[in-house]
Design a protein around this motif. Structure first.
Motif, mmCIF file in Angstrom:
data_model
loop_
_atom_site.group_PDB
_atom_site.id
_atom_site.type_symbol
_atom_site.label_atom_id
_atom_site.label_comp_id
_atom_site.label_asym_id
_atom_site.label_seq_id
_atom_site.Cartn_x
_atom_site.Cartn_y
_atom_site.Cartn_z
ATOM 1 N N GLU A 12 -33.206 16.714 -18.545
ATOM 2 C CA GLU A 12 -32.771 18.102 -18.759
ATOM 3 C C GLU A 12 -31.351 18.142 -19.298
ATOM 4 O O GLU A 12 -31.037 18.927 -20.202
ATOM 5 C CB GLU A 12 -32.858 18.888 -17.446
ATOM 6 N N HIS A 13 -30.482 17.285 -18.752
ATOM 7 C CA HIS A 13 -29.094 17.268 -19.190
ATOM 8 C C HIS A 13 -28.966 16.795 -20.638
ATOM 9 O O HIS A 13 -28.090 17.262 -21.373
ATOM 10 C CB HIS A 13 -28.283 16.346 -18.270
ATOM 11 N N LEU A 14 -29.855 15.900 -21.048
ATOM 12 C CA LEU A 14 -29.772 15.312 -22.390
ATOM 13 C C LEU A 14 -30.719 15.986 -23.380
ATOM 14 O O LEU A 14 -30.915 15.476 -24.484
ATOM 15 C CB LEU A 14 -30.111 13.815 -22.326
ATOM 16 N N THR A 83 -12.565 6.369 -16.657
ATOM 17 C CA THR A 83 -12.728 5.648 -17.920
ATOM 18 C C THR A 83 -13.280 6.545 -19.022
ATOM 19 O O THR A 83 -13.131 6.254 -20.209
ATOM 20 C CB THR A 83 -13.644 4.428 -17.712
ATOM 21 N N GLY A 84 -13.936 7.643 -18.643
ATOM 22 C CA GLY A 84 -14.446 8.581 -19.637
ATOM 23 C C GLY A 84 -15.949 8.578 -19.800
ATOM 24 O O GLY A 84 -16.474 9.190 -20.745
ATOM 25 N N CYS A 85 -16.653 7.913 -18.907
ATOM 26 C CA CYS A 85 -18.110 7.910 -18.958
ATOM 27 C C CYS A 85 -18.632 9.341 -18.818
ATOM 28 O O CYS A 85 -18.104 10.137 -18.040
ATOM 29 C CB CYS A 85 -18.649 7.029 -17.833
ATOM 30 N N HIS A 86 -19.679 9.675 -19.560
ATOM 31 C CA HIS A 86 -20.167 11.053 -19.577
ATOM 32 C C HIS A 86 -21.227 11.334 -18.515
ATOM 33 O O HIS A 86 -21.261 12.419 -17.931
ATOM 34 C CB HIS A 86 -20.752 11.375 -20.960
ATOM 35 N N VAL A 87 -22.103 10.339 -18.281
ATOM 36 C CA VAL A 87 -23.225 10.533 -17.353
ATOM 37 C C VAL A 87 -23.400 9.259 -16.531
ATOM 38 O O VAL A 87 -23.296 8.145 -17.065
ATOM 39 C CB VAL A 87 -24.540 10.834 -18.113
ATOM 40 N N VAL A 88 -23.683 9.432 -15.235
ATOM 41 C CA VAL A 88 -24.020 8.286 -14.390
ATOM 42 C C VAL A 88 -25.370 8.564 -13.736
ATOM 43 O O VAL A 88 -25.543 9.569 -13.040
ATOM 44 C CB VAL A 88 -22.956 8.012 -13.304
ATOM 45 N N TYR A 89 -26.308 7.686 -13.987
ATOM 46 C CA TYR A 89 -27.646 7.767 -13.401
ATOM 47 C C TYR A 89 -27.678 6.812 -12.208
ATOM 48 O O TYR A 89 -27.482 5.603 -12.363
ATOM 49 C CB TYR A 89 -28.671 7.377 -14.464
ATOM 50 N N VAL A 90 -27.885 7.373 -11.018
ATOM 51 C CA VAL A 90 -27.866 6.596 -9.772
ATOM 52 C C VAL A 90 -29.235 6.762 -9.096
ATOM 53 O O VAL A 90 -29.369 7.480 -8.094
ATOM 54 C CB VAL A 90 -26.730 7.057 -8.838
ATOM 55 N N LYS A 134 -37.468 -0.674 -17.634
ATOM 56 C CA LYS A 134 -37.684 0.644 -17.037
ATOM 57 C C LYS A 134 -36.513 1.576 -17.356
ATOM 58 O O LYS A 134 -36.711 2.750 -17.720
ATOM 59 C CB LYS A 134 -37.858 0.515 -15.526
ATOM 60 N N LEU A 135 -35.283 1.085 -17.209
ATOM 61 C CA LEU A 135 -34.114 1.927 -17.457
ATOM 62 C C LEU A 135 -34.011 2.327 -18.928
ATOM 63 O O LEU A 135 -33.654 3.473 -19.242
ATOM 64 C CB LEU A 135 -32.847 1.200 -17.009
ATOM 65 N N LEU A 136 -34.326 1.412 -19.824
ATOM 66 C CA LEU A 136 -34.293 1.753 -21.249
ATOM 67 C C LEU A 136 -35.334 2.820 -21.565
ATOM 68 O O LEU A 136 -35.078 3.725 -22.378
ATOM 69 C CB LEU A 136 -34.533 0.505 -22.102
ATOM 70 N N ASN A 137 -36.486 2.735 -20.941
ATOM 71 C CA ASN A 137 -37.506 3.764 -21.169
ATOM 72 C C ASN A 137 -37.093 5.116 -20.592
ATOM 73 O O ASN A 137 -37.430 6.169 -21.148
ATOM 74 C CB ASN A 137 -38.838 3.319 -20.556
ATOM 75 N N ILE A 138 -36.384 5.104 -19.476
ATOM 76 C CA ILE A 138 -35.933 6.354 -18.865
ATOM 77 C C ILE A 138 -34.798 6.983 -19.659
ATOM 78 O O ILE A 138 -34.808 8.181 -19.972
ATOM 79 C CB ILE A 138 -35.499 6.109 -17.407
ATOM 80 N N VAL A 139 -33.797 6.168 -20.020
ATOM 81 C CA VAL A 139 -32.580 6.686 -20.665
ATOM 82 C C VAL A 139 -32.785 6.906 -22.160
ATOM 83 O O VAL A 139 -32.225 7.838 -22.732
ATOM 84 C CB VAL A 139 -31.401 5.724 -20.408
ATOM 85 N N GLN A 140 -33.589 6.067 -22.805
ATOM 86 C CA GLN A 140 -33.857 6.178 -24.244
ATOM 87 C C GLN A 140 -32.565 6.143 -25.080
ATOM 88 O O GLN A 140 -32.339 7.029 -25.924
ATOM 89 C CB GLN A 140 -34.650 7.448 -24.543
#
Length: 283
Positions: A12-14, A83-90, A134-140
Motif C-alpha cells: 500500500e505504501h509503495l 542514514t536516510g532510509c525511506h522504508v524498513v520492512y520488519v 522471498k524478500l525479493l518477491n515481496i519487495v520487488q
C-alpha cells in the motif's frame, strides 16, 4: 521513515512507486557501518531505499547461534532513520513462514553452495537463497545491495537472480573494516577482549597470501596450507583458506583464467569469522 511488519502495508505504501526506482538492502539487524554502507550506496543510486530486518532461522545450523544472534531493533531503526532510509520492512516469523519454517519450499543453488562456507555449514546457503528469494518477491526492487565480506553469498544470490529470471540488478559494496583491519560483522560483539585483539590476524593472513601471489608464488595449495598453519599457531581454529575464482567459486590454479580471490574462515573461541580479499583489487 515508514516502518511495517506486513507485506500488504508495504505494498500500500509503495502503490505509486515505480519498482525500478527501489533499492533494497536485506539484513538480519544488529546493524553496523557495513550495513549502513549498503544503505548509503542504495541512496546514491535509487530514489527509494528499503531495508529489511529479519533473523532467518533456516540459515542457521542445528548447533549454530540463532538464539544468540543479537536483536537490537530500536537501535537499528534509529540508525537507519539517521542514514536516510525511506522504508524498513520488519516481518514477523509468521509473516515469512506462515506454515512454519520446516515445511517451506526451499531455493537451492547447487555446487556454489557446497564449497567454502557451504562445506562445513550444509544447508546454510539454501536458507539464505530461500529468504532472499522471498524478500525479493515481496519487495520487488529494481536493485539489491550486498556486502563483499560475504562474497560467496553475493555470488550465490546473483546466480539465483540470473537463473530464476528476476528483473533486478545485484550490487556488491566493499567490505567495511575497523581501523585494525577486522571486517565489520554483527558477530564481532561476541568476541572477548583477548579474542578481539587477535581477530584482525585473519585479514592479515589473507593479505599475506595475496602478497606472495603478487610476488610470483605459484603453488596455491602450499600458500593455503601455510596460512592455515599460521592461523592455528596464532590461536584460531582454521576452517579453510582457499584461493577460488571469484565468479565461478571454483578452486583456482595459477594458469587458470578468471579473477582469483582468497577466502578464509576460522573460529576464534566460539565465534566463526570469515573474510576474503581479491588478488587484483582493481582488475
Amino acid at each position: 521513515m515508514f516502518i511495517c511488519e506486513r507485506r500488504f502495508q508495504l505494498w500500500e505504501h509503495l502503490d505509486s512507486v515505480n519498482p525500478k526506482t527501489i533499492g533494497f538492502v536485506p539484513t538480519m539487524g544488529n546493524l553496523h557501518d557495513g550495513h549502513l554502507a549498503l544503505v548509503r550506496e542504495a541512496l546514491d543510486q535509487c530514489e527509494h531505499v528499503i531495508a529489511s530486518i529479519f533473523v532467518n532461522p533456516i540459515q542457521f545450523g542445528a548447533h549454530e547461534d540463532f538464539h544468540e544472534y543479537p536483536r537490537t531493533l530500536p537501535e537499528d531503526l534509529a540508525v537507519l532513520d539517521e542514514t536516510g532510509c525511506h522504508v524498513v520492512y520488519v516481518p514477523t516469523m509468521d509473516e515469512i513462514y506462515p506454515s512454519g519454517e520446516l515445511s517451506i519450499t526451499k531455493v537451492s543453488v547447487p555446487k556454489m553452495s557446497e564449497v567454502l562456507c557451504g562445506k562445513d555449514r550444509p544447508g546454510h546457503f539454501d536458507g539464505v537463497t530461500t529468504i532472499v528469494c522471498k524478500l525479493l518477491n515481496i519487495v520487488q526492487p529494481g536493485a539489491a545491495y550486498f556486502g563483499e565480506k560475504d562474497w560467496q553469498q553475493f555470488t550465490i544470490i546473483s546466480q539465483m537472480v540470473m537463473d530464476l529470471d528476476f528483473t533486478l540488478d545485484t550490487y556488491s559494496v566493499p567490505t567495511q573494516r575497523e581501523p585494525d583491519g577486522l571486517a565489520m560483522s554483527s558477530r564481532n560483539s561476541r568476541l572477548s577482549a583477548s579474542e578481539r585483539k587477535l581477530a584482525p590476524l585473519l585479514y592479515k593472513n589473507l593479505c599475506d597470501v595475496r602478497k606472495q601471489i603478487v610476488a610470483g608464488k605459484t603453488d596455491f595449495r602450499a600458500l593455503e596450507k601455510g596460512a592455515m598453519e599460521k592461523l592455528k599457531d596464532e590461536g584460531f581454529k582454521p576452517i579453510y583458506v582457499s584461493i577460488y575464482d571469484e565468479d565461478e567459486l571454483t578452486e583456482m590454479n595459477p594458469k587458470d583464467f578468471g579473477e582469483p580471490r582468497i577466502f578464509g574462515a576460522a573460529f576464534l573461541g566460539n565465534v566463526r569469522l570469515i573474510d576474503n580479499v581479491p588478488v587484483n583489487p582493481n582488475p
